[in-house]
Design a protein around this motif. Structure first.
Motif, mmCIF file in Angstrom:
data_model
loop_
_atom_site.group_PDB
_atom_site.id
_atom_site.type_symbol
_atom_site.label_atom_id
_atom_site.label_comp_id
_atom_site.label_asym_id
_atom_site.label_seq_id
_atom_site.Cartn_x
_atom_site.Cartn_y
_atom_site.Cartn_z
ATOM 1 N N ALA A 160 0.759 -1.290 -0.142
ATOM 2 C CA ALA A 160 -0.005 -0.027 -0.002
ATOM 3 C C ALA A 160 0.901 1.259 -0.047
ATOM 4 O O ALA A 160 0.622 2.047 -0.905
ATOM 5 C CB ALA A 160 -0.956 0.045 1.271
ATOM 6 N N LEU A 161 2.158 1.251 1.039
ATOM 7 C CA LEU A 161 2.744 2.302 0.904
ATOM 8 C C LEU A 161 3.508 2.563 -0.397
ATOM 9 O O LEU A 161 3.846 3.552 -0.902
ATOM 10 C CB LEU A 161 3.633 2.200 2.134
ATOM 11 N N GLN A 162 4.136 1.355 -0.740
ATOM 12 C CA GLN A 162 4.550 1.304 -2.452
ATOM 13 C C GLN A 162 3.940 1.742 -3.461
ATOM 14 O O GLN A 162 4.340 2.792 -4.448
ATOM 15 C CB GLN A 162 5.241 0.090 -2.655
ATOM 16 N N ASN A 163 2.396 1.601 -3.367
ATOM 17 C CA ASN A 163 1.694 2.097 -4.463
ATOM 18 C C ASN A 163 1.640 3.913 -4.237
ATOM 19 O O ASN A 163 1.478 4.393 -5.343
ATOM 20 C CB ASN A 163 0.334 1.670 -4.135
ATOM 21 N N ILE A 164 1.577 4.141 -2.990
ATOM 22 C CA ILE A 164 1.543 5.617 -2.703
ATOM 23 C C ILE A 164 2.774 6.358 -3.362
ATOM 24 O O ILE A 164 2.696 7.370 -3.848
ATOM 25 C CB ILE A 164 1.201 6.070 -1.270
ATOM 26 N N LEU A 165 4.037 5.741 -3.035
ATOM 27 C CA LEU A 165 5.206 6.155 -3.476
ATOM 28 C C LEU A 165 5.300 6.019 -4.988
ATOM 29 O O LEU A 165 5.960 7.197 -5.664
ATOM 30 C CB LEU A 165 6.186 5.525 -2.783
ATOM 31 N N LEU A 170 8.262 8.353 -6.114
ATOM 32 C CA LEU A 170 9.409 8.307 -5.228
ATOM 33 C C LEU A 170 9.665 6.860 -4.923
ATOM 34 O O LEU A 170 9.806 6.618 -3.645
ATOM 35 C CB LEU A 170 8.927 9.125 -3.846
ATOM 36 N N ASN A 171 9.939 6.052 -5.772
ATOM 37 C CA ASN A 171 10.281 4.710 -5.577
ATOM 38 C C ASN A 171 11.498 4.560 -4.525
ATOM 39 O O ASN A 171 12.497 5.197 -5.006
ATOM 40 C CB ASN A 171 10.487 3.842 -7.146
ATOM 41 N N VAL A 172 11.485 3.622 -3.841
ATOM 42 C CA VAL A 172 12.387 3.398 -2.784
ATOM 43 C C VAL A 172 13.036 2.117 -3.062
ATOM 44 O O VAL A 172 12.587 1.017 -3.441
ATOM 45 C CB VAL A 172 12.180 3.636 -1.317
#
Length: 172
Positions: A160-165, A170-172
């Motif tokens: 879910a956090l990856q989708n927002i990023l 802002l891929n990490v």
């Protein structure tokens, strides 16, 4: 105390006590002192284990119901951290955080414990994941130390956090 009690509690042979009992003996005063002691007092002094440094460490910052010799012995007689109740887990916590590695042998001999039980408790405890504690105890018990990942890039990010990023690029 009688001569039999002196021999029993202090492990002094009767022949030696008979020599000390004679008035011309240079140990007569010692014999008189021993014979005038109360048995209760001698038992209390010989069985006094509550003044050891470990009690000071484990009972630090505790107001009521301090840990006793029996509490500590019972806690470390278990094989698994999770088998202990809250009180015993508190003992484990204080032990692994505050007892020095070089004090382990003295601790084991004071409480007549098994080093294997202490090692098993440590292995099953959450303290194995705390770097400051784990490094020294892993080394002491000859265990492979698990390096914790403090680098956030190596941690998995929830989807879910990856989708927002991803939406914000802002891929990490």
């Amino acid at each position: 105390m009688t001569q039999i009690e002196i021999s029993k509690y202090l492990d002094i042979p009767f022949a030696t006590l008979n020599d000390w009992k004679q008035e011309n003996s240079n140990r007569n005063k010692l014999y008189e002192l021993l014979s005038n002691l109360e048995v209760d007092f001698v038992e209390k002094v010989l069985n006094k284990k509550e003044n050891h440094r470990f009690f000071h460490i484990l009972n630090r910052n505790i107001e009521n119901e301090k840990f006793t010799f029996e509490d500590i012995k019972k806690a470390f007689s278990k094989q698994d951290y999770h088998d202990g109740n809250i009180k015993e887990q508190t003992i484990y916590s204080k032990f692994f955080k505050e007892i020095e590695i070089d004090e382990l042998e003295d601790f084991i001999s004071t409480f007549t414990l098994s080093k294997r039980n202490i090692k098993n408790i440590y292995i099953t405890s959450p303290f194995r994941t705390i770097d400051g504690i784990a490094k020294k105890w892993d080394k002491r018990f000859r265990l492979k130390h698990f390096e914790s990942n403090t680098n956030t890039l190596n941690k998995s990010i929830p989807s879910a956090l990856q989708n927002i990023l991803n939406k914000k690029s802002l891929n990490v």
